[in-house]
Design a protein around this motif. Structure first.
Motif, PDB file in Angstrom:
ATOM      1  N   PHE A 125       0.564  -1.147   0.261  1.00 28.18           N
ATOM      2  CA  PHE A 125       0.038   0.443   0.129  1.00 28.18           C
ATOM      3  C   PHE A 125       0.630   1.189   0.326  1.00 28.18           C
ATOM      4  O   PHE A 125       1.153   1.938   1.240  1.00 28.18           O
ATOM      5  CB  PHE A 125      -1.358   0.030   1.586  1.00 28.18           C
ATOM      6  N   PRO A 126       1.287   1.789  -0.873  1.00 26.05           N
ATOM      7  CA  PRO A 126       2.609   2.266  -1.239  1.00 26.05           C
ATOM      8  C   PRO A 126       2.353   3.935  -1.047  1.00 26.05           C
ATOM      9  O   PRO A 126       2.409   5.224  -0.731  1.00 26.05           O
ATOM     10  CB  PRO A 126       3.112   2.547  -2.892  1.00 26.05           C
ATOM     11  N   ASN A 127       0.437   3.830  -1.516  1.00 23.51           N
ATOM     12  CA  ASN A 127      -0.041   5.108  -0.722  1.00 23.51           C
ATOM     13  C   ASN A 127      -0.758   5.370  -0.220  1.00 23.51           C
ATOM     14  O   ASN A 127      -1.905   6.216   0.224  1.00 23.51           O
ATOM     15  CB  ASN A 127      -0.439   6.046  -2.457  1.00 23.51           C
ATOM     16  N   SER A 128      -0.403   4.856   0.979  1.00 24.29           N
ATOM     17  CA  SER A 128      -1.552   4.835   2.131  1.00 24.29           C
ATOM     18  C   SER A 128      -1.537   6.120   2.702  1.00 24.29           C
ATOM     19  O   SER A 128       0.053   7.325   2.288  1.00 24.29           O
ATOM     20  CB  SER A 128      -1.093   3.782   3.405  1.00 24.29           C
ATOM     21  N   HIS A 129      -2.060   6.719   3.291  1.00 24.18           N
ATOM     22  CA  HIS A 129      -1.968   8.650   3.561  1.00 24.18           C
ATOM     23  C   HIS A 129      -3.240   8.090   4.469  1.00 24.18           C
ATOM     24  O   HIS A 129      -3.677   7.316   5.441  1.00 24.18           O
ATOM     25  CB  HIS A 129      -3.067   9.054   2.842  1.00 24.18           C
ATOM     26  N   GLU A 130      -2.929   9.421   5.840  1.00 31.54           N
ATOM     27  CA  GLU A 130      -4.040   9.107   6.938  1.00 31.54           C
ATOM     28  C   GLU A 130      -4.826   8.933   7.103  1.00 31.54           C
ATOM     29  O   GLU A 130      -6.026  10.408   6.458  1.00 31.54           O
ATOM     30  CB  GLU A 130      -3.003  10.871   7.675  1.00 31.54           C
ATOM     31  N   HIS A 131      -5.747   8.797   7.290  1.00 34.68           N
ATOM     32  CA  HIS A 131      -7.460   8.737   7.418  1.00 34.68           C
ATOM     33  C   HIS A 131      -8.148   9.350   7.698  1.00 34.68           C
ATOM     34  O   HIS A 131      -7.964   9.904   9.690  1.00 34.68           O
ATOM     35  CB  HIS A 131      -7.713   6.578   7.771  1.00 34.68           C
ATOM     36  N   THR A 132      -9.587   9.235   7.613  1.00 34.35           N
ATOM     37  CA  THR A 132      -9.923   9.899   8.387  1.00 34.35           C
ATOM     38  C   THR A 132     -11.476   9.361   9.118  1.00 34.35           C
ATOM     39  O   THR A 132     -11.400   8.379   8.147  1.00 34.35           O
ATOM     40  CB  THR A 132     -11.248  10.766   6.981  1.00 34.35           C
TER      41      THR A 132
END
Length: 364
Positions: A125-132
């Motif tokens: 998941f290289p594009n993982s981000h802070e989730h809302t």
């Protein structure tokens, strides 16, 4: 230095070097886990898998017996065998050193190095981000919906609780091989998971399963409620492929069981994921998600957050040698310490970090 001491000491020294190298070089750890460990794992797990019982459990029992009986015997021999004290001490020291060597080698090669690998999220998941909050609310709703629907399809016992009817050990191997098509590191041979004979002690330790690096075996608590078995067995099998981090093994378990053709496995996967997400929602007070808890069906409520069958502790009270509270505390502390010693500051909380991987999976 005599050979009987030098060989195990050299091996222990080599393992220390490998541990340090893995901590300093992630590429080395990744190379070892993907290129070398599969051969070790497949070979040893195949051999240990030929036995109908858990070899690792038997070795553990033997070690406990050796400590309880061997130390008093050693002291008695030193007292009464005056003319052979030096030989007895030399033999005992050599034997103990080889045991320490065996533990050091198997823990390093089959466990410790894996803690230093590239995290699953970075690899897949290289594009993982802070989730809302919106994303975790949506995920919570999706898992509730899946569980509600699957609960209507799975078998139930006379109390209305989930009943496992499939050959879960064989189905787990099939599910893991299938998910290996998506995550290549999971490809290869899988032995059948084995029940622990002393499952009551595992229950006291709050353990549903355990991976034993000494023999590369996947073991499970045979006393727990059956809804936990599919996800637990898949979790332990994930460790055999080098995924030693608990949140990663939890996610792989979800990916494997939820992708199974067997409805009982899918239900176990979504139920397990729902419990983790539910805890995250309430611990973080995600206001938008809290009302969704009311949508959980009665069938699901009958199955979730259940560890042991009804009246289990009362019916097995005669097996309690050490208090359950004491065993639980020691087990929790040991797991927490082991994870932290291998560079994961989350400690035992690492299990629940699977929620982040689930969010990465659903909202890349």
């Amino acid at each position: 230095m005599k050979k009987r001491y030098s060989i195990p000491l050299i091996l222990i020294g080599l393992m220390i070097i490998l541990n340090i190298t893995a901590r300093l070089s992630r590429p080395f750890a990744d190379f070892y886990v993907t290129r070398i460990f599969p051969y070790i794992s497949d070979c040893i797990s195949f051999i240990s898998g030929l036995l109908p019982f858990s070899l690792g459990e038997m070795l553990t029992v033997a070690a406990v017996a050796l400590i309880l009986l061997g130390i008093p015997l050693f002291l008695l021999l030193l007292i009464f065998a005056k003319g052979k004290r030096r030989k007895i001490a030399a033999f005992t020291g050599t034997f103990a050193l080889w045991i320490i060597c065996y533990i050091t080698v198997t823990e390093t090669m089959n466990c410790f190095i894996m803690y230093q690998c590239t995290p699953f999220s970075e690899k897949y998941f290289p594009n993982s981000h802070e989730h809302t909050d919106e994303e975790i609310t949506d995920l919570y709703g999706k898992l509730i919906k899946e569980c509600n629907e699957l609960a209507k399809e799975v078998p139930h016992d006379e109390n209305g609780c989930f009943e496992l009817t499939c050959d879960f050990r064989s189905e787990a191997r099939t599910a893991m091989k299938k998910v290996g098509e998506k995550y290549p590191q999971l490809r290869g041979y899988y032995p059948k998971a084995k029940p622990i004979h002393f499952s009551y002690f595992m229950s006291q330790s709050n353990l549903t399963g355990i991976y034993l690096p000494y023999t590369i075996e996947a073991n499970y608590n045979d006393d727990m409620v059956r809804a936990n078995l599919p996800s637990t067995v898949c979790h332990e099998l994930a460790h055999l492929k080098g995924f030693i981090q608990e949140d990663e093994a939890n996610f792989i378990s979800f990916a494997a069981a939820s992708g199974s053709d067997n409805v009982e496995f899918r239900y176990s996967a979504y139920l397990d994921a729902l419990e983790y997400v539910h805890n995250a929602v309430w611990e973080n007070h995600v206001e938008s998600a809290l009302p969704l808890s009311d949508e959980i069906s009665d069938e699901v409520l009958c199955d979730w957050f259940r560890f042991m069958p009804e009246n289990y502790w009362e019916e097995n009270a005669d097996k309690e040698v050490i208090s359950t509270e004491a065993v639980s505390e020691v087990s929790t502390a040991a797991i927490d310490t082991n994870i932290k010693m291998n560079g994961r500051d989350d400690g035992i909380r690492a299990y629940s970090m699977v929620v982040d991987l689930l969010l990465d999976y659903y909202y890349p």
